[in-house]
Design an enzyme around this catalytic site. Structure first.
Site, PDB file in Angstrom:
ATOM      1  N   ARG A   1      31.443 -92.790  68.742  1.00  0.00           N
ATOM      2  CA  ARG A   1      30.447 -91.777  68.366  1.00  0.00           C
ATOM      3  C   ARG A   1      29.057 -92.057  68.924  1.00  0.00           C
ATOM      4  O   ARG A   1      28.173 -91.218  68.860  1.00  0.00           O
ATOM      5  CB  ARG A   1      30.390 -91.639  66.834  1.00  0.00           C
TER       6      ARG A   1
ATOM      7  N   ASN B   1     -15.509-112.019  85.075  1.00  0.00           N
ATOM      8  CA  ASN B   1     -15.593-110.586  84.834  1.00  0.00           C
ATOM      9  C   ASN B   1     -14.889-109.849  85.964  1.00  0.00           C
ATOM     10  O   ASN B   1     -15.204-110.053  87.131  1.00  0.00           O
ATOM     11  CB  ASN B   1     -17.060-110.161  84.787  1.00  0.00           C
TER      12      ASN B   1
END
Ligand code: UD1
Ligand code: CA
Length: 452
Positions: A18, A364
């Site tokens: 199923r 950064n």
């Protein structure tokens, strides 16, 4: 407390038609772990001496998954699906070689906890040789009914198809989990026949046979949702929802804030620290650890990553396997981090790909920076020292190293290593033509006037 050794037999041979899937049913996942994985985890938590897994034909991936999670597991093949007793008997060798308690569990009941299994096992004693985990079914049709006597002991289990109308009115049902403490379990199992509505060998018949041998049978009741069996994709989704509800509560109890808990999805192994705040729509795949005081802004996706204490990530950030953030790191919107280590205080706040990188503390990474890690054949690393400043829209072509404190000019394509404290620039020098724009506009206006 001395304990009798424990053998757990996990039944996983059912086809699961199923599910309409190329994959065996028990390989489908709940919270990032297969149903088989959940069942085996319960065995591990119970501390079973031996775990046997019964698989069906063409389930080599189930065998491999079982052995990967539990290298000591014994895997048995049930050639023909002739019923639950047949499945248990496929593990005959394990039963023969075991002296102690035996527990039978289904691999498609992923919400079952070790605590409940322990409670079932505790029901066994010198007289009670068999115990069944039952539940009050909201809709009992299809389940085996537990027929109990006036003294509360279990007399028989009647399968729905074989039950009388009166028996069908019983709501106390068999979850399928059974515990045995019998001198000769195989002797009982071998007497089970298949003269029933399905023509199958029912494990549930063990109750009446063991009782005829003088054993007592008991029932332990648990919540229906805990023994929910999964047969279809909608039941899979329902079990996932139930699992998530518990996971969210557990995370909040441990000191995290979820602004919209129902929109946050955890994996079975997600670790969330204290004072973590999680905004709406966040998904955690397996292997994620979020340390204390992290703020996760809306719409982030994580897999196999660690986010260090005090970091702030998102909104819309993606963390793929191997993302390791130090403390107080900032990762902003539309940034993807993969297989990269970012030191304390590093930042990549906008629109970047950080792949296969080592980013030093305090560096950064400007908006639009791309770590070009792939040459079509292999992946290479980009290594940034501490305090590096990468200007916007730079491409760092790996393998490449940028030394401590160096600057990379915006828009640069960096293909060679950059020394510490240097500026690397790869764009042409800016040129200026004074008055050019005014002259250009005048020229256009004149041409338009001529065209009339
Ligand atoms: C079984 C029980 C029923 C119980 C219900 C709970 C029996 C006879 N009936 O019924 O009392 O209420 O579970 O869900 O035990 N399996 C195998 N090999 C087989 C047959 C089954 O490994 O040959 C495994 C399946 O993968 C599944 C489990 O056993 O995990 C149960 O099998 P299933 O056919 O679903 O049993 P039910 O008819 O639902
Ligand atoms: Ca079933």
């Amino acid at each position: 407390m001395t304990r009798r050794p424990l053998l757990i037999i996990v039944l996983a041979a059912g086809q699961g038609t199923r599910m309409k899937s190329a994959m065996p049913k028990v390989m489908h996942a709940i919270a990032g772990r297969s149903m088989l994985g959940h069942a085996l985890n319960a065995c591990q938590e119970l501390g079973a001496e031996t775990t046997a897994v019964v698989i069906g034909p063409d389930m080599e991936d189930v065998r491999a998954a079982a052995l990967q999670q539990m290298p000591g597991a014994r895997v048995y093949l049930q050639e023909r699906q002739d019923g639950t007793a047949g499945a248990v008997l496929a593990a005959r060798e394990a039963i023969e070689n075991h002296k102690g308690d035996v527990l039978v569990q289904y691999a498609d009941t992923p919400l079952l906890t070790a605590g409940t299994l322990e409670r079932l096992r505790d029901r066994l004693d010198d007289e009670t040789g068999l115990a069944v985990l039952g539940f009050e079914a909201s809709d009992p049709s299809g389940f085996g009914r537990l027929i109990t006597g006036a003294d509360g002991t279990l007399q028989a289990i009647r399968e729905h198809k074989d039950a009388s109308d009166e028996e069908r009115r019983i709501r106390l049902c068999n979850s399928g989990v059974m515990a045995f403490r019998l001198g000769d379990l195989l002797g009982v199992l071998d007497r089970i026949g298949n003269a029933n509505a399905k023509g199958e060998f029912y494990l549930t018949d063990a109750v009446e046979i063991a009782r005829s041998d003088g054993a007592r049978a008991g029932v332990v009741v648990c919540a229906e949702e805990e023994v929910m069996g999964i047969n279809s994709r909608d039941q899979l989704a329902l079990a996932e929802a139930l699992y998530q509800r518990h996971a969210r509560l557990a995370v909040m109890r441990e000191g995290a804030t979820l602004i919209a808990p129902e929109t946050v999805w955890f994996s079975y192994d997600t670790k969330i620290g204290r004072d973590v705040v999680i905004q709406p729509n966040v998904f955690f795949g397996p292997g994620v650890m979020i340390e204390d005081n992290v703020e996760i802004l809306a719409n982030c996706h994580f897999e196999e990553s660690r986010i260090g204490a005090g970091s702030r990530v998102g909104p819309f950030a993606r963390f793929r396997p191997g993302a390791e953030l130090g403390e107080r790191v900032r990762i902003g919107n539309f940034v993807e981090v993969k297989n990269s280590v970012l030191g304390d205080g590093a930042k990549a706040n906008h629109l970047s790909y950080v792949g296969d990188g080592d980013v030093g503390a305090g560096s950064n990474i400007g908006a639009g920076t791309i770590f070009c890690n792939y040459d079509g054949f292999e992946k290479h690393r980009t290594v940034l020292g501490p305090g590096v400043f990468v200007g916007s829209n730079a491409s760092l072509v790996a393998p490449v190293k940028i030394g401590e404190g160096a600057y990379v000019g915006a828009g640069s394509v960096i293909t060679k290593n950059v020394s510490a404290d240097a500026l690397a620039l790869t764009r042409p020098t800016q040129e200026e033509r004074p008055g050019w724009a005014a002259k250009f506009r005048a020229f256009i206006m004149k041409r338009k006037a001529r065209a009339g």
